[in-house]
Enzyme design. Structure first.
Site, PDB file in Angstrom:
ATOM      1  N   SER A 143       0.869  -1.185   0.000  1.00 53.72           N
ATOM      2  CA  SER A 143       0.000   0.000   0.000  1.00 53.72           C
ATOM      3  C   SER A 143       0.897   1.224   0.000  1.00 53.72           C
ATOM      4  O   SER A 143       2.090   1.133   0.341  1.00 53.72           O
ATOM      5  CB  SER A 143      -0.832  -0.015   1.296  1.00 53.72           C
ATOM      6  OG  SER A 143      -1.497   1.227   1.492  1.00 53.72           O
ATOM      7  N   TYR A 156      -2.120  -1.453  10.409  1.00 56.86           N
ATOM      8  CA  TYR A 156      -2.068  -1.537   8.940  1.00 56.86           C
ATOM      9  C   TYR A 156      -0.737  -0.997   8.410  1.00 56.86           C
ATOM     10  O   TYR A 156      -0.077  -1.624   7.582  1.00 56.86           O
ATOM     11  CB  TYR A 156      -3.248  -0.740   8.377  1.00 56.86           C
ATOM     12  CG  TYR A 156      -3.486  -0.893   6.897  1.00 56.86           C
ATOM     13  CD1 TYR A 156      -4.280  -1.921   6.402  1.00 56.86           C
ATOM     14  CD2 TYR A 156      -2.934   0.009   5.985  1.00 56.86           C
ATOM     15  CE1 TYR A 156      -4.522  -2.048   5.035  1.00 56.86           C
ATOM     16  CE2 TYR A 156      -3.165  -0.108   4.622  1.00 56.86           C
ATOM     17  CZ  TYR A 156      -3.968  -1.134   4.150  1.00 56.86           C
ATOM     18  OH  TYR A 156      -4.204  -1.260   2.806  1.00 56.86           O
TER      19      TYR A 156
HETATM   20  P1  NAD Z   1     -11.590  -6.115   0.038  1.00 56.44           P
HETATM   21  O1  NAD Z   1     -12.164  -6.028   1.407  1.00 56.44           O
HETATM   22  O2  NAD Z   1     -12.429  -5.743  -1.149  1.00 56.44           O
HETATM   23  O3  NAD Z   1     -11.024  -7.587  -0.229  1.00 56.44           O
HETATM   24  C1  NAD Z   1     -10.285  -8.281   0.736  1.00 56.44           C
HETATM   25  C2  NAD Z   1     -10.239  -9.738   0.345  1.00 56.44           C
HETATM   26  O4  NAD Z   1      -9.482 -10.436   1.359  1.00 56.44           O
HETATM   27  C3  NAD Z   1     -11.613 -10.406   0.303  1.00 56.44           C
HETATM   28  O5  NAD Z   1     -11.624 -11.381  -0.717  1.00 56.44           O
HETATM   29  C4  NAD Z   1     -11.702 -11.091   1.687  1.00 56.44           C
HETATM   30  O6  NAD Z   1     -12.585 -12.203   1.711  1.00 56.44           O
HETATM   31  C5  NAD Z   1     -10.261 -11.520   1.848  1.00 56.44           C
HETATM   32  N1  NAD Z   1      -9.889 -11.801   3.235  1.00 56.44           N
HETATM   33  C6  NAD Z   1     -10.012 -11.008   4.326  1.00 56.44           C
HETATM   34  N2  NAD Z   1      -9.566 -11.663   5.412  1.00 56.44           N
HETATM   35  C7  NAD Z   1      -9.154 -12.878   4.990  1.00 56.44           C
HETATM   36  C8  NAD Z   1      -8.597 -14.008   5.642  1.00 56.44           C
HETATM   37  N3  NAD Z   1      -8.368 -14.030   6.973  1.00 56.44           N
HETATM   38  N4  NAD Z   1      -8.301 -15.106   4.901  1.00 56.44           N
HETATM   39  C9  NAD Z   1      -8.552 -15.125   3.568  1.00 56.44           C
HETATM   40  N5  NAD Z   1      -9.077 -14.082   2.896  1.00 56.44           N
HETATM   41  C10 NAD Z   1      -9.364 -12.974   3.616  1.00 56.44           C
HETATM   42  O7  NAD Z   1     -10.255  -5.231   0.111  1.00 56.44           O
HETATM   43  P2  NAD Z   1      -9.317  -4.600  -1.030  1.00 56.44           P
HETATM   44  O8  NAD Z   1      -9.439  -3.133  -0.931  1.00 56.44           O
HETATM   45  O9  NAD Z   1      -9.516  -5.268  -2.330  1.00 56.44           O
HETATM   46  O10 NAD Z   1      -7.891  -4.977  -0.422  1.00 56.44           O
HETATM   47  C11 NAD Z   1      -7.031  -5.946  -0.983  1.00 56.44           C
HETATM   48  C12 NAD Z   1      -5.602  -5.630  -0.590  1.00 56.44           C
HETATM   49  O11 NAD Z   1      -5.223  -4.374  -1.140  1.00 56.44           O
HETATM   50  C13 NAD Z   1      -5.367  -5.522   0.901  1.00 56.44           C
HETATM   51  O12 NAD Z   1      -4.124  -6.115   1.248  1.00 56.44           O
HETATM   52  C14 NAD Z   1      -5.332  -4.021   1.142  1.00 56.44           C
HETATM   53  O13 NAD Z   1      -4.583  -3.682   2.267  1.00 56.44           O
HETATM   54  C15 NAD Z   1      -4.672  -3.562  -0.142  1.00 56.44           C
HETATM   55  N6  NAD Z   1      -4.883  -2.147  -0.457  1.00 56.44           N
HETATM   56  C16 NAD Z   1      -6.138  -1.650  -0.668  1.00 56.44           C
HETATM   57  C17 NAD Z   1      -6.296  -0.312  -0.989  1.00 56.44           C
HETATM   58  C18 NAD Z   1      -7.630   0.306  -1.261  1.00 56.44           C
HETATM   59  O14 NAD Z   1      -7.705   1.537  -1.378  1.00 56.44           O
HETATM   60  N7  NAD Z   1      -8.691  -0.466  -1.385  1.00 56.44           N
HETATM   61  C19 NAD Z   1      -5.161   0.511  -1.069  1.00 56.44           C
HETATM   62  C20 NAD Z   1      -3.908  -0.032  -0.835  1.00 56.44           C
HETATM   63  C21 NAD Z   1      -3.783  -1.363  -0.534  1.00 56.44           C
END
Ligand code: NAD
Length: 261
Positions: A143, A156
């Protein structure tokens, strides 16, 4: 179809960024192991639709990424069902916000377990197979918060900084094994993880979700625009390409200028 014959395991791919990455890799012909939580029927619909749309094999593991033994079993299942794990995308992640002094211990433990230790256990489980085949790509979804901090995100930010550290270590260890290890550092991406933050903030600030959305993005990013899961998928595909064969140990920002400031 540059990834035909390769198998990609994408953690947390039932939603958001992980799903966008899984789709992008499937579009290039990779067979996919999906993972993540959600409604069993909806996940099965997603699995069969992705297989039919892209003409690839798609399997699913319900492994909990906070549990090392379940990660090992998921990797073993991918090898058994799909033949190997050539590409690992460590993407599963959660968020919780509170000041350090108010941050609940169990939330700290959970975020460190999923967002950081899960990445270690995933890499550990796939590296022997990648070394044996002489080709591999590990892509850790960190991130902008792997590079800079924001208030109220202590677990985080710590986890994502940790992910960048272990990305560099694994990249050095695997430098001559045909395996690259990189991190993608997104800025804001509109997914359920961010939608929840928007709703909470809008309620707290007495704003509409639309106003809060603009303010949230503008507060951190010069470019007042979300990155899409498909764009992050495109970057993951690039990291799997021959053009990226010597990119390793690197955080790649895709963040509308967030960390340029
Ligand atoms: P999201 O909530 O849409 O998806 C998260 C996914 O992880 C889902 O499929 C959920 O079921 C799965 N998950 C959660 N806990 C779990 C566990 N214990 N075991 C297995 N699966 C699990 O979130 P997102 O925004 O798509 O985030 C995905 C990644 O991207 C994360 O690592 C997040 O930190 C990173 N990220 C997101 C953003 C943003 O702005 N959305 C920015 C930077 C980084």
């Amino acid at each position: 179809m540059s990834l035909k014959g390769k198998v990609a395991l994408v953690t947390g791919s039932t939603s958001g960024i992980g799903l966008g990455i899984a789709r992008a890799l499937a579009t290039e012909g990779a067979d996919i192991m999906l993972n993540g939580f959600g409604d069993a029927e909806q996940i099965e619909t997603l699995r069969s639709e992705m297989a039919a749309t892209h003409g690839v094999k798609v399997a699913y593991s319900a492994a909990d990424i906070s549990k090392a033994d379940q990660i090992d079993a998921m990797v073993a299942d991918a090898v058994k069902i799909l033949g190997s794990v050539d590409i690992l995308v460590n993407n599963a992640g959660i968020q919780f916000t509170a000041n350090v002094e108010d941050f609940p211990n169990e939330r700290w433990d959970q975020i460190i377990a999923i967002n950081m230790s899960g990445v270690f256990h995933g890499m550990k489980a796939v590296i022997p197979g990648m070394k044996a085949s002489g080709w591999g790509r590990i892509i850790n979804i960190a991130s902008a918060h792997g590079l800079v901090a924001s208030a109220q995100k202590v677990a985080y930010v710590a986890a994502k900084h940790g992910v960048l550290g272990m990305t560099k270590v694994a990249a050095i260890e695997l430098a001559n094994a045909g395996v690259t290890v990189n991190a993608i550092c997104p800025g804001w991406v509109l997914t359920p993880l961010v939608e929840k933050q928007l709703q909470d903030r809008a309620e707290k600030d007495g704003k509409t979700v639309a106003q809060e959305t603009h303010d949230l993005v503008a507060e951190k990013q010069p470019m007042v625009k979300f990155t899409t899961p498909a764009q992050i998928g495109g970057l993951a595909v690039f990291l799997c390409s021959e053009a990226a064969a010597t990119i390793t140990g690197t955080p790649l920002s895709i963040d509308g200028g967030w960390v340029a400031q």
